[in-house]
Design an enzyme around this catalytic site. Sequence first.
Site, short mmCIF file in Angstrom:
data_model
loop_
_atom_site.label_atom_id
_atom_site.label_comp_id
_atom_site.label_asym_id
_atom_site.label_seq_id
_atom_site.Cartn_x
_atom_site.Cartn_y
_atom_site.Cartn_z
N GLN A 35 0.83 -1.20 0.00
CA GLN A 35 0.00 0.00 0.00
C GLN A 35 0.86 1.25 0.00
OE1 GLN A 35 -2.17 -0.61 3.71
NE2 GLN A 35 -0.28 -1.35 4.62
N HIS A 66 -8.38 4.30 19.61
CA HIS A 66 -7.77 3.15 20.28
C HIS A 66 -8.41 2.82 21.62
CE1 HIS A 66 -4.27 4.18 17.52
NE2 HIS A 66 -4.64 2.97 17.17
N ASP A 90 0.47 0.83 13.81
CA ASP A 90 0.89 2.12 14.39
C ASP A 90 1.23 2.01 15.87
OD1 ASP A 90 -1.61 2.39 15.91
OD2 ASP A 90 -2.54 2.97 14.02
N GLU A 110 1.03 -7.99 11.93
CA GLU A 110 0.89 -6.92 10.95
C GLU A 110 1.51 -7.36 9.63
OE1 GLU A 110 0.34 -4.07 8.63
OE2 GLU A 110 -0.38 -3.52 10.63
N GLY A 143 -2.41 -11.67 8.82
CA GLY A 143 -3.27 -12.00 9.95
C GLY A 143 -4.32 -13.05 9.64
N ASP A 161 -7.65 -4.61 14.23
CA ASP A 161 -7.39 -3.18 14.06
C ASP A 161 -6.91 -2.97 12.64
OD1 ASP A 161 -6.81 -0.54 14.30
OD2 ASP A 161 -5.08 -0.80 15.63
N PRO A 168 -5.03 -4.84 1.66
CA PRO A 168 -4.57 -5.87 2.59
C PRO A 168 -5.61 -6.25 3.65
CG PRO A 168 -2.92 -4.16 2.31
CD PRO A 168 -4.16 -3.67 1.64
#
Length: 286
Positions: A35, A66, A90, A110, A143, A161, A168
């Site tokens: 990306q 969050h 992040d 991730e 994931g 998240d 993706p």
Amino acid sequence: MNKPIQDGNWIDEYHNGVRYGLEAKLLIEEQSKFQKITVIESSRYGKGLLLDGCWMTAEKQEKHYHECLVQPAMCSAKEIQKVLIIGGGDGGTAKECLLHKEVEQLDLVEIDETVVEICKKQLPTIGGQAWQDPRLKVKIEDGIHWIANASSNYYDVIFVDGSDPAGPAKGLFNKVFFENCRRVLKPGGIFATQSESPEAFREIHIDTVKILREVFEYADPLYGWVPMYPSGWWSWTFAAIDNPRYLNPIKQRVIQIEENCEIWSPRWQSGAFEAMPAFVERGLSK
């Protein structure tokens, strides 16, 4: 893929004929294997992150997102020793989880290593000390594959998240993936996912809640706001097998983390779960 729109000193996300933007300067624009990663700096919200032209987070906005994803689950699961985050490059979700001293193992899966590295360097306050915490194990993997191959009844809490259901993140919003999450979740555990804006992504939001209610015995959306996101109105959905325990925070856990929270509190959470708009209620009944 959206392309962030630059108009003079403004950087915007374009969505269905509406622009959501900040007056900001461009710091980084890099194409990873997966990306386009963009980092900006604004006076209003500090440094911010876009993926494929969509707003993800910013230094002075991240707690709006969050806290609302993490604390309803972490404060109410039966146990919170083993926690999984899918996405979350992040570091903000990890930081919120690690406020809880009961956490012994936090796996962050991730797919895009470049996101993690850029956020560590350019947005260090979002992950904070999470990146140095020995309880956090970062896995650069898909994931979807991770959860498909994980042991049954392994994690106490599972967080998704991910970005919007495209690129993706596309496979994070379907029944097979959610069924694997249920299999991997321990009894007394909680599953939590961001579930889009009920205004900007109405059909996706309603479909996500419907699928979770098919897979889990209990699933309920919570509504809040992330001003930089499309419409500003956002949702997170929580699911469990034995009972809707996510509705009832455990007092001792609340005491441990409440001073760190800007948005979340038991009172706020109670109202946020009750804030379902009429059109969503009708949509879920069809």
